[in-house]
Design an enzyme around this catalytic site. Structure first.
Site, PDB file in Angstrom:
ATOM      1  CE1 TYR A   1     -24.832 -73.450  25.193  1.00  5.84           C
ATOM      2  CE2 TYR A   1     -27.185 -73.302  25.621  1.00  5.84           C
ATOM      3  CZ  TYR A   1     -25.894 -73.540  26.070  1.00  5.84           C
ATOM      4  OH  TYR A   1     -25.662 -73.845  27.374  1.00  5.84           O
TER       5      TYR A   1
ATOM      6  CD  GLU B   1     -21.839 -76.408  23.616  1.00  2.50           C
ATOM      7  OE1 GLU B   1     -21.873 -77.401  22.876  1.00  2.50           O
ATOM      8  OE2 GLU B   1     -22.206 -76.426  24.795  1.00  2.50           O
TER       9      GLU B   1
ATOM     10  CG  ASP C   1      -3.836 -61.486  34.248  1.00  2.90           C
ATOM     11  OD1 ASP C   1      -4.470 -60.629  33.591  1.00  2.90           O
ATOM     12  OD2 ASP C   1      -4.317 -62.067  35.239  1.00  2.90           O
TER      13      ASP C   1
ATOM     14  CB  THR D   1     -10.545 -58.601  32.849  1.00  8.10           C
ATOM     15  OG1 THR D   1      -9.741 -57.460  33.147  1.00  8.10           O
ATOM     16  CG2 THR D   1     -10.302 -59.679  33.886  1.00  8.10           C
TER      17      THR D   1
ATOM     18  CE  LYS E   1      -9.632 -56.260  36.903  1.00  6.85           C
ATOM     19  NZ  LYS E   1      -9.919 -57.601  36.409  1.00  6.85           N
TER      20      LYS E   1
ATOM     21  NE  ARG F   1     -17.728 -58.380  36.170  1.00  5.18           N
ATOM     22  CZ  ARG F   1     -17.135 -57.362  36.805  1.00  5.18           C
ATOM     23  NH1 ARG F   1     -17.620 -56.151  36.721  1.00  5.18           N
ATOM     24  NH2 ARG F   1     -16.066 -57.551  37.518  1.00  5.18           N
TER      25      ARG F   1
END
Ligand code: PLP
Length: 433
Positions: free
Chosen positions: A51, A53, A206, A232, A235, A241
């Site tokens: 973790y 954050e 984008d 992203t 691609k 991903r």
């Protein structure tokens, strides 16, 4: 502590089958690619246990010395890969994927019900750019913000910038979004910048589909004109991903994009970053700076060009007439067939692509076109010669679809799609030869 084969043979089997499927078929889905073993090693590592954050140096959990090092490395590589070293740009590498990254930008720079303009989904845009139908606000973007899509000029298949300008002057959007999921040409960022400036809007790109091409400088550079660039990572960039948001560091329209965007990601919309993804992303961004990556992206474009030329020779109508990037959009309507049936038939022959709406389409379920992309098969080593052969295979599939349609017409079967999907589909033998 067992490995997957011993611990869970069921999941092992499914993964093995999927791997076989991926390598047996011609993968022509424009948004897919094969990431590297090195990336997958990082994604499948202990980084998933942690973790963290917050941002490097400002975490809400202890034990983050190595995670900080990793995220800083990933940020540095992201800026270097997109030629932003020494420029007033920053990046957040924590977005979980493309749609969350976009929504994070919207919540960073807009208030609920502020106005946005993105390319309409039936004309190649993405759901997350504000898609809605006459009956329904489909995406969260159109539910929480007021969306007025711009469209293509149907006669040319190119973005209708004149109409975008006219509409923007009336609609007064706060954000204009460039970028698409199914657009075979570059965007005119300079023109969009002018329109955004004239109405006092932020300009965001984008670049999800083309980020690999942007990194390799084989298409126009959106960073020259935009305030914010999202992407992203899985691609054409060929990473794991995930998502990234790049932002100008100097205030834009009085907004400090850096803090607005970082806060929108966490605590606004996300919790702990997926550190395994950030690890995989760092690996792919190192690769994205190599000469080999540039050569790969050049081939993605030239292979797509060869595919487009052959389809043209075979008499197909391509939206916009061709392609400058990694995809072609074929309008099958003049051939008297639709994209849904052709997708289904080609699937039976292990040719994987997707049905896609084309300008002027009436139905999204049975759209008139197919989208074909070159990134994945170029990774697998295809050259122009194999892409020409691929165009011929697709052509054969279209002819078989016609034949199937002819056989069905006059039969008692009402629902042609169900018929094609049935295991006793009469042409299955012919296709699996
Ligand atoms: N933006 C564009 C242009 C896309 O094409 C896609 C996905 O295809 C996305 C965003 C969404 O990305 P994700 O599926 O990772 O949420």
């Amino acid at each position: 502590d067992y490995g997957l084969t011993e611990a869970d043979p069921e999941v092992r089997r499914i993964i093995d089958m999927e791997k076989k499927r991926q390598f047996k078929s011609l993968e022509l889905i424009a948004s897919e690619n094969y990431t590297s073993r090195a990336v997958m090693e990082a994604v499948g590592s202990c980084l998933t246990n942690k973790y963290s954050e917050g941002l490097p140096g400002k975490r809400y959990y202890g034990g983050n010395e190595y995670i900080d090092e990793l995220e800083i490395l990933c940020q540095q590589r992201a800026l270097a890969a997109f030629h932003l070293d020494g420029k007033q740009w920053g990046v957040n590498v924590q977005p979980l994927s493309g749609s969350p990254a976009n929504f994070e930008v919207y919540t960073a720079v807009l208030k609920p019900h502020d106005r946005i303009m993105g390319l309409d989904l039936p004309h190649g845009g993405h759901l997350s750019h504000g898609f809605m139908t006459a009956k329904r606000r489909v995406s969260g973007t159109s539910i929480y913000f007021e969306s007025m899509p711009y469209r293509l000029d149907e006669s040319t298949g190119l973005v209708d910038y004149d109409m975008l300008e006219k509409t923007a002057v009336l609609f007064r959007p706060k954000l204009i979004i460039a970028g698409a999921s199914a657009y075979p040409r570059d965007f005119d960022y300079a023109r969009m910048r002018k329109i955004a400036d004239a109405v006092g809007a932020f300009l965001m790109m984008d670049m999800a589909h083309i980020s690999g091409l942007v990194a390799a400088s084989v298409v126009a550079d959106p960073f020259e004109y935009c305030d914010i660039v999202t992407t992203t990572t899985h691609k054409s960039l060929r990473g794991p991903r995930g998502g990234m948001i790049f932002f100008k560091k100097d205030p834009v329209l009085g907004v400090d994009l850096e803090s607005a965007i970082n806060n929108a990601v966490f605590p606004g919309l996300q919790g702990g970053p997926h550190n395994h993804t950030i690890g995989g992303l760092a690996v792919s961004l190192k690769h994205a700076q190599s000469p080999e990556f540039k050569a790969y992206q050049n081939k993605v474009v030239s292979n797509c060009g060869a595919l487009a030329s052959r389809l043209n020779e075979l008499g197909y109508k391509l939206v916009s007439g061709g392609s400058d990037n990694h995809l072609v959009l074929v309008d099958l309507r003049p051939m008297g067939i639709d994209g849904a049936r052709v997708e289904k038939i080609l699937d039976l022959a292990s040719i994987t692509l997707n049905k896609n709406s084309v300008p002027g389409d009436k139905s999204a379920l049975v759209p008139g076109g197919i989208r074909i992309g070159s990134p994945a098969m170029t990774t697998r080593g295809f050259t122009e010669k194999e892409f020409v052969a691929t165009a011929d295979f697709i052509h054969e599939g279209v002819q078989i679809t016609h034949e199937a349609k002819r056989l069905v017409s006059g039969s008692k079967l009402q629902d042609f799609l169900k018929f094609v999907a049935a295991p006793d589909f009469p042409l299955l033998d012919k296709l699996s030869d």
